[in-house]
Design an enzyme around this catalytic site. Structure first.
Site, short mmCIF file in Angstrom:
data_model
loop_
_atom_site.label_atom_id
_atom_site.label_comp_id
_atom_site.label_asym_id
_atom_site.label_seq_id
_atom_site.Cartn_x
_atom_site.Cartn_y
_atom_site.Cartn_z
N TYR A 202 0.83 -1.21 0.00
CA TYR A 202 0.00 0.00 0.00
C TYR A 202 0.87 1.26 0.00
O TYR A 202 1.86 1.34 0.74
CB TYR A 202 -0.95 0.02 1.21
CG TYR A 202 -1.60 1.37 1.37
CD1 TYR A 202 -2.61 1.76 0.49
CD2 TYR A 202 -1.15 2.30 2.31
CE1 TYR A 202 -3.16 3.04 0.57
CE2 TYR A 202 -1.70 3.57 2.40
CZ TYR A 202 -2.70 3.93 1.52
OH TYR A 202 -3.24 5.19 1.59
N GLY A 203 0.44 2.25 -0.76
CA GLY A 203 1.18 3.51 -0.94
C GLY A 203 1.89 4.03 0.30
O GLY A 203 3.11 4.09 0.35
N GLY A 204 1.12 4.40 1.31
CA GLY A 204 1.69 5.03 2.49
C GLY A 204 2.64 4.12 3.26
O GLY A 204 3.44 4.59 4.08
N CYS A 255 -8.43 14.81 4.73
CA CYS A 255 -9.26 15.92 5.22
C CYS A 255 -9.29 17.06 4.20
O CYS A 255 -9.58 18.19 4.54
CB CYS A 255 -8.73 16.45 6.55
SG CYS A 255 -9.09 15.36 7.93
N GLY A 500 -14.29 25.50 -3.00
CA GLY A 500 -13.86 26.78 -3.55
C GLY A 500 -14.18 27.95 -2.62
O GLY A 500 -13.44 28.95 -2.56
N GLU A 501 -15.27 27.81 -1.86
CA GLU A 501 -15.68 28.92 -0.99
C GLU A 501 -14.68 29.14 0.15
O GLU A 501 -14.69 30.19 0.80
CB GLU A 501 -17.08 28.69 -0.41
CG GLU A 501 -18.17 28.38 -1.44
CD GLU A 501 -18.42 29.52 -2.45
OE1 GLU A 501 -17.86 30.61 -2.28
OE2 GLU A 501 -19.19 29.27 -3.42
O1 SAT Z 1 -1.29 6.69 2.64
S1 SAT Z 1 -0.50 7.91 2.60
O2 SAT Z 1 0.24 8.05 3.83
O3 SAT Z 1 0.43 7.89 1.50
C1 SAT Z 1 -1.53 9.22 2.40
C2 SAT Z 1 -1.96 9.73 3.72
O4 SAT Z 1 -2.47 8.95 4.53
O5 SAT Z 1 -1.79 10.93 3.96
#
Ligand code: SAT
Ligand code: MN
Length: 606
Positions: A202-204, A255, A500-501
């Site tokens: 996984y990425g993170g 977020c 955008g607001e």
């Molecule tokens: O999953 S990541 O850490 O790459 C993205 C995040 O959780 O901010």
């Protein structure tokens, strides 16, 4: 292995040592981010891991689904392995580095006998910048190697930056191992600048340039070298009166950092001449420049953004960015058109392949797109990318924003009184948990500077470092603000339209930075006079505006108690100035304090 593309002896020695542990069947250096990326994608299609998307709708883009038990960062399997347990502090999991190495080596021994090892040299930060840093990731995952080509500057540029003699590089090993979640380890060795992550793709957890290097290891480098590595977006805002301000904003994962970084001004703002440009969507490296101001670079070269909720309406710049050359992970797939689909994108088609690659009827209530589904794409494709986003010296910062996701208590915006008070505001940031990390979504947790899962050392020392950097006599620090876009009314409806607001709120900050509006002193900080917050054309009732700014001491009792708990957990490593600010806040909110236990001098306000 054939001839190596480096004459750096320290690098060669580390690589051969790693090869004798991992024993890969073949070794492939990733040197060309375009050619090698294309070859990796082709291979991933051949192995069935990638599904090629519709070439006319999503050119050169791919759909990938992960192991269903490997969909987010795993904070309980993330470790800081420094010699003294105390140096990791109470917010990190700790492992003894020698024991951790032994355990990891058992997992890694000959793990790649039937696999190809990719050697990924990567540069964090713009080419030619004195602030950029080099890392190497040795990985047996083609998905990771391909993603690194989008997220960082890989190949020759990194080798050139390192040169022949330097040993200053982060050593990283990643293996998907057996993918056993029980033996998943995301380990950081800050003292030797090493990263080992196993059993996750996984990425993170696995794209080591991101949280592992650019935050956990870099936060330690930053402490030692006098700068800041932060979980912040960087955005450039041009006003109709032709000033340009760069703003950093720290929010916990998922977020809305990407949305804020790519904000599109509402029509009236656009017509008036407001312009918003993107420098970074997740991480900022910040240093005090020769002029005493704080300057920021984006260490990354790509976006690993949350797909859910991204639409033409909420973030048209992101939609344009991901219209080509993109990897989609754990979204659903429309099998008729071969295009990705996620919640909030548009109305779902009748038939979808879920993120688990199961053929579903879209009208059923199954989870089709994972809430933490992601897109991976180069930043250079973003239509709103700032002309200076790769400037070697970075961009000068006018303001820092801390933001949480809070249904109650925290007002839409307030300004801190001083750098020290602003540091306290960041230190006591609080937010509801999101799907970016495993855990109970919605639960309120303290997330100092939105960095709780990403600080590579003791939280108390980290607060001290912030105070020290901003307290340097030559520093002319930006103002610090706190925002909450997510406050709800009694019926659970968001009070503020967001997206955008949010530029309306940023306009007020800029006017404060330019000293063109006054503000009202309140217990939490300085609030806007309501006439100074432009609500023209907004479909929002006056009572909602009042509700957005309400500070009800009764709602702060529990919060203050939990602040105290956090600060106490830091023992004598919590700077007295942070305790002092906590006690002052308590007093301002009308709570009894037993005098001030921490005699800290008054600080000059901005
Ligand atoms: O999953 S990541 O850490 O790459 C993205 C995040 O959780 O901010
Ligand atoms: Mn993040």
């Amino acid at each position: 292995m054939g001839s190596e593309p480096t004459s750096n002896k320290v690098l060669s020695a580390w690589i051969s040592e790693s090869l004798s542990l991992l024993k890969p069947r073949a070794t492939k250096w990733i040197l060309d981010p375009d050619k090698d990326y294309a070859a990796l994608c082709k291979l991933l299609v051949e192995t069935g891991e990638f599904t090629k998307l519709n070439e006319s709708e999503y050119p050169n883009s791919f759909w990938y689904t992960s192991d269903p038990l490997d969909v987010a960062r795993v904070e309980d399997r993330t470790f800081i392995c420094c010699k003294a347990k105390d140096d990791a502090g109470p917010t990190n999991n700790w492992l003894d580095p020698v024991k951790a190495k032994r355990q990891l080596n058992e997992i890694l021994a000959e793990v790649m006998v039937d696999r190809t090892l990719y050697v990924v040299p990567y540069l964090m930060g713009p080419a030619g910048s004195a602030f950029s840093k080099v890392g190497f990731e040795l990985t047996d995952s083609a998905y990771v190697a391909a993603s690194m080509c989008l997220m960082t500057r890989v190949g020759k540029v990194a080798l050139d930056h390192l040169g022949d003699d330097s040993s200053d590089f982060v050593r990283g090993i990643h293996s998907t191992g057996s993918m056993d979640p029980g033996s998943r380890y995301i380990c950081h060795f800050p003292e030797t600048r090493e990263i080992v992550s196993v059993n996750s793709n996984y990425g993170g957890n696995a794209l080591q340039g991101k949280k592992c290097f650019a935050l956990r290891i870099a936060s330690c480098q930053a402490r030692d070298e006098g700068w800041l590595a932060e979980h912040m977006l960087i955005v450039g805002v041009t006003t109709p009166w032709k000033t340009k301000h760069y703003i950093c904003a720290a929010f916990p994962s998922a977020c809305g950092k990407t949305n804020l970084a790519m904000l599109v001004p509402p029509p009236a703002y656009r017509e008036a001449g407001w312009k918003v440009e993107t420098v970074a969507d997740d991480i900022a490296w910040l240093r005090i420049g020769k002029d005493g101001r704080l300057w920021a670079t984006n260490p990354e070269a790509g976006f690993f953004g949350v797909a859910a909720g991204t639409s033409q309406k909420t973030n048209p710049n992101a939609i344009a960015t991901i219209s080509k050359n993109t990897i989609f992970t754990n979204t659903a797939l429309d099998p008729e058109r071969d295009i990705p689909w996620w919640d909030g994108k548009c109305e779902g088609p009748k038939r979808l392949f879920s993120w688990k690659n199961v053929d579903c009827n879209a009208e059923s209530d199954k989870v089709l797109s994972h809430p933490n589904a992601r897109f991976t794409v180069r930043a250079s494709q973003c239509p709103s990318i700032d002309p200076h986003w790769e400037s070697p010296e970075g961009v000068p910062i006018s303001a820092i924003i801390f933001g949480g996701r809070r249904s109650s208590a925290a007002p839409l915006i307030y300004e801190s009184f001083s750098w020290r008070h602003g540091t306290f505001v960041g230190a006591t940031l609080c937010s509801e948990l999101t799907a970016a990390a495993e855990g109970q979504v919605g639960k309120l947790r303290r997330d100092p500077m939105a960095m709780k899962p990403f600080i590579g050392y003791h939280l108390g020392d980290y607060f001290g470092h912030w105070l020290k950097v901003g307290g340097s006599p030559r520093a002319h620090m930006p103002r610090i603000f706190h925002v909450n876009w997510f406050r709800k009314d009694g019926q659970g409806k968001f009070l503020w339209p967001g997206f955008g607001e949010n530029l309306r709120v940023i306009e007020w900050m800029i006017r404060r930075v330019e000293n063109s509006v006054k503000a009202l002193e309140a217990p939490l900080g300085m609030l806007p006079y309501l006439t100074d917050l432009n609500a023209l054309g907004l479909d929002i009732e006056a009572k909602s505006i009042l509700a957005l700014f309400k500070i009800d001491p009764a709602e702060w009792g529990d919060d203050l108690a939990s602040q105290g708990e956090l600060l106490r957990s830091l023992g004598d490593r919590c700077p007295p100035a942070i305790w002092y600010e906590h006690e002052q806040l308590k007093k301002r909110l009308g709570f009894n304090t037993v005098g001030s236990r921490h005699a800290v001098p008054k600080e000059k306000r901005y």
